[in-house]
Design an enzyme around this catalytic site. Structure first.
Site, PDB file in Angstrom:
ATOM      1  N   GLY A 696       6.656  -8.251 -34.440  1.00 20.66           N
ATOM      2  CA  GLY A 696       6.352  -9.649 -34.067  1.00 20.66           C
ATOM      3  C   GLY A 696       7.082 -10.039 -32.808  1.00 20.66           C
ATOM      4  N   GLU A 699       8.925 -15.338 -30.877  1.00 18.24           N
ATOM      5  CA  GLU A 699      10.098 -16.170 -30.635  1.00 18.24           C
ATOM      6  C   GLU A 699      11.215 -15.516 -29.829  1.00 18.24           C
ATOM      7  OE1 GLU A 699      10.438 -19.017 -34.376  1.00 18.24           O
ATOM      8  OE2 GLU A 699       9.582 -17.089 -34.784  1.00 18.24           O
TER       9      GLU A 699
HETATM   10 MO1  MOS Z   1       8.024 -21.048 -35.175  1.00 26.24          MO
HETATM   11  S1  MOS Z   1       9.599 -22.303 -34.776  1.00 26.24           S
HETATM   12  O1  MOS Z   1       8.524 -20.413 -36.644  1.00 26.24           O
HETATM   13  O2  MOS Z   1       6.598 -21.895 -35.168  1.00 26.24           O
END
Ligand code: MOS
Length: 741
Positions: A696, A699
């Site tokens: 992933g 973030e």
């Molecule tokens: Mo993210 S802050 O888990 O959409």
């Protein structure tokens, strides 16, 4: 599977939802206009603390088109949710809309006007007369500490004896960092369109998690979840603000039930700063110590964040600190303090984004104090295993990421002397920081059908929040079945599909793909059973002998029959498969790693600062789609520049009212602020984590970036800015510093 098919994983396949988005066919929550739709508009508190003492709707009630006005004295009974993620009914603000007459924050819903048009609802909302008995509001973190002190948070960790190791160490630093409230500003407004049909609720909500929204609404309306369908086929991003159901969605559904007609409500941009979450303000104290060899011997990261009076939200700033560096004596603690703001929520890389601003700034300060180059200092101190969990990392290439980014960036050319690198009027600063994010994988269900017309269909109740989930699901189905992408339909964002994960925590890819792949394999097995059945195209052949080839099955002799022909021969419309996959195990510490290198340019003559260049090397396991993955990191870098230089929601310290809660005054990076961004994707499959080896990528890119900027600013200017954002006043000499909230 041919090599060509295998290569679809990793390929830069264009977004399959692109044409729908570009043509306007993509359907967002507020695009749903069912017949007889009524429109809601909120009345929002103009004080941050106190009580509604009087609410008069007489004038508003007589405005054109008004259907009803809801408020504490006129609203149906709703029920509390335990707000558990494990149970799948989490909300962030647990107080129900209009539950009492209390006001906890400015911009809280105190009434809801419903009218025949949006304009009529808005006009009438402005005629609702509300008087408050206001209390002294707690406006910021410092006021919170003074008024209420702190409450213990969660996610704490302790090993060794950090205090005595610090006291006897060769070199130490003790520094405090601050980060302001930041507000998610997705392009798509928060919105809900709800209607009821024979007691069943349908709601289109701007949601990053339709299954959890269904679970929460089931608790709140005290009805079985199977009578609720939550839709979010497209989301104009969310950044965490759309993870959980907010009061406006609950109020919209309740109003619709009362009025027996569909109701739509859009949260105005200004209230998206108050009633749909934000990243809270933090104050973080870092105490670090090294021995004579520049090895960390003590690390303490103590963090306090603001939360609301209704809920405790913990910003886990020390989450990465526990495991990024090797250090025998370490303490991480989190506390909260209550202020009169709405309930905070996750905002892209919650915890890690503000936490790594502090940690990675402090590491730079520590390297400086120890007299070691900041890249070398990190290479000397990176952890080889997760010392907080006493586990090996499943896969960790941070050393390679740091070295490759350093080389691409040209770190070797850096003259460490402050302000020494000049070009014309500008001083050039080089800075860097590590980035890091936990890799998570949840349980997931999925369904795949291979159809008689040669197409495939996949569905899962996860969402594509703009990151490319539709596309990577299609890639996965294509990878397993050999069916080309343009013959694959993917349906997401509907809670009636097989249960899928919240699109958050960067876990959707690692969670969804194995379930999709499993479902596709099960559909193929079904296809093989059909093919080898008595009337089948391969009657008498064993299923094991058959392999997938060119949109069909092939036996050992090379005879090939298409899926369409197999299904036709047995008179089947489709071959279907479902799969359930489990959450990640805990055999390893699963994390993603990387490093950012940043060049800033500071022109002291006109006090102009810009980020000119960023090189980021990211180790997120297998990259599923080269284009969308790169795009995620580039977007995160831009968000990190916003965090570093611009973003702060300011509150009036006298009354806790947000003062820049709109797009005009909440400053975000624009095109002119974009640096050159060079993303290196390491692409080492993490096969202990899942079959594709993907961890992933949403973030991680935002973590560490603001610290890399601050470190570069220090290199250029000699000023160590410990409070975000790095606004120009903080860099100019002789400018009195206004302490921001
Ligand atoms: Mo993210 S802050 O888990 O959409």
């Amino acid at each position: 599977m041919s090599d060509k098919q295998q290569s679809i994983i990793g390929a830069g396949v264009p977004r399959i939802d692109g044409p729908d988005k570009l043509s306007g066919r993509a359907n967002y929550a507020a695009d749903n206009l069912p017949p007889n739709l009524a429109y809601g508009y909120g009345v929002f508190s103009t004080v941050a603390s106190g009580k509604v003492s009087q609410l008069s709707v007489d004038e508003a009630r007589n405005m054109p088109g008004v259907i009803d006005i809801f408020h504490h004295g006129h609203f149906p009974t709703l029920y509390h949710t335990p707000s558990s993620l494990a149970q799948g009914n989490k909300v962030e603000e647990t107080r129900l809309p209009f539950e009492d007459e209390r006001v906890y924050y400015e911009g809280q819903f105190v009434a809801l006007v419903v009218a025949d048009t949006f304009e009529n609802a808005r006009a009438a909302a402005r005629r609702v007369k509300v008087t408050y008995s206001a209390d002294k509001a707690v406006a910021n973190l410092e006021q919170g500490l003074e008024a209420n002190g702190t409450r213990a948070g969660s996610g704490n960790h302790e090993r060794g004896d950090a205090a005595s190791a610090f006291d006897s160490a060769a070199t130490t630093i003790d520094v405090t960092y601050r980060t302001p409230v930041e507000t998610h500003n997705p392009m798509e407004m928060h919105a809900s369109t709800a209607w009821w049909d024979n007691g069943d609720l349908t709601i289109f909500d701007a949601s990053q998690g339709v299954v959890v929204a269904k679970g929460a609404l089931s608790k709140i309306f005290a009805m079985p979840p199977e009578r609720i369908t939550v839709h979010a086929p497209y989301i104009g991003s969310g950044f965490g603000s759309k993870l959980w159901t907010w009061p406006h969605a609950i109020a919209t559904a309740a109003a619709s039930r009362e009025l027996r007609r569909p109701v739509q409500l859009v949260v105005p941009r200004q209230q998206m700063f108050t009633t749909t979450g934000h990243r809270p303000e933090t104050r973080q104290r870092l105490r670090l110590a090294t021995d004579d060899n520049g090895k960390l011997v003590s690390l303490r990261h103590e963090s306090i964040n603001t939360t609301s009076f209704t809920d405790q939200y913990v910003e886990t700033c020390g989450s990465v600190t526990k495991s990024l560096y090797s250090c025998p004596n370490l303490t991480v603690s989190h506390e909260t303090t209550q202020v009169n703001r709405g309930t905070p929520t996750s905002m892209r890389a919650p915890g890690a984004a503000p936490g790594l601003f502090a940690l990675e700034s402090a590491i730079d300060e520590m390297a400086d104090a120890a007299g070691v180059d900041p890249v070398q200092f990190r290479l000397d101190n990176y952890a080889e295993r997760d010392e907080s969990k006493d586990l090996d990392f499943s896969s960790n290439h941070i050393v390679e990421a740091t070295k490759r980014a350093a080389e691409r960036f040209g770190w070797a050319d850096r003259n460490p002397k402050i302000g020494s690198m000049r070009e014309g009027r500008e001083i050039v600063g080089y800075g860097m920081a590590a980035c890091n994010w936990e890799a998570l994988k949840m349980a997931c269900d999925a369904r795949v059908s291979i159809r008689a017309d040669g197409t495939a269909f996949a569905s899962c109740a996860t969402q594509d929040i703009g990151t490319g989930t539709y596309t990577i699901v299609a890639q996965t189905v294509s990878d397993v079945t050999g069916i080309p992408i343009d013959r694959i339909t993917v349906k997401l964002g509907d809670s009636s599909y097989p249960d899928g994960p919240v699109s958050g925590g960067s876990w959707a890819t690692a969670t969804t793909l194995p379930a999709i792949a499993g479902a596709a394999r099960n559909a193929l097995d079904e296809m093989k059973r059909y093919a080898t059945g008595s009337n089948g195209a391969f009657a008498g052949v064993s299923g094991e002998e058959l392999e997938v080839a060119n949109g069909g099955l092939r036996n050992a002799d090379g005879r090939q029959v298409s899926f369409a022909e197999i299904l036709e021969a047995g008179r089947y419309g489709s071959a279907d498969g479902e799969a359930h996959t489990e959450a990640a195990d805990s055999k390893y510490s699963y994390r993603s790693f990387g490093a950012h290198f940043v060049e800033v340019r500071w022109d002291p003559g006109i006090s102009h600062l810009r980020v000119a260049r960023v090189v980021s090397a990211i180790d997120v396991g297998k990259v599923i789609n080269e284009t969308t993955a790169r795009n995620q990191v580039e977007g995160a870098v831009v968000m990190g520049i916003g965090m570093g230089l611009f973003e702060a929601t300011e509150y009036d310290e006298r009354n806790a009212r947000p003062v820049n809660n709109d797009y005009a005054e909440y400053v975000v990076p624009v095109h002119a602020d974009q640096p050159e961004i060079d993303v290196i994707l390491l692409d080492y499959p993490d096969l202990a984590f899942n079959e594709y080896g993907a961890r992933g990528i949403g973030e991680i890119g935002v973590t560490g970036l603001a610290a890399a900027v601050a470190n570069a600013v220090h290199h250029a200017t000699g000023k160590r800015i410990r409070e975000l954002p790095i606004t120009l006043d903080k860099l100019m000499d002789d400018v009195p510093q206004a302490r921001s909230a």
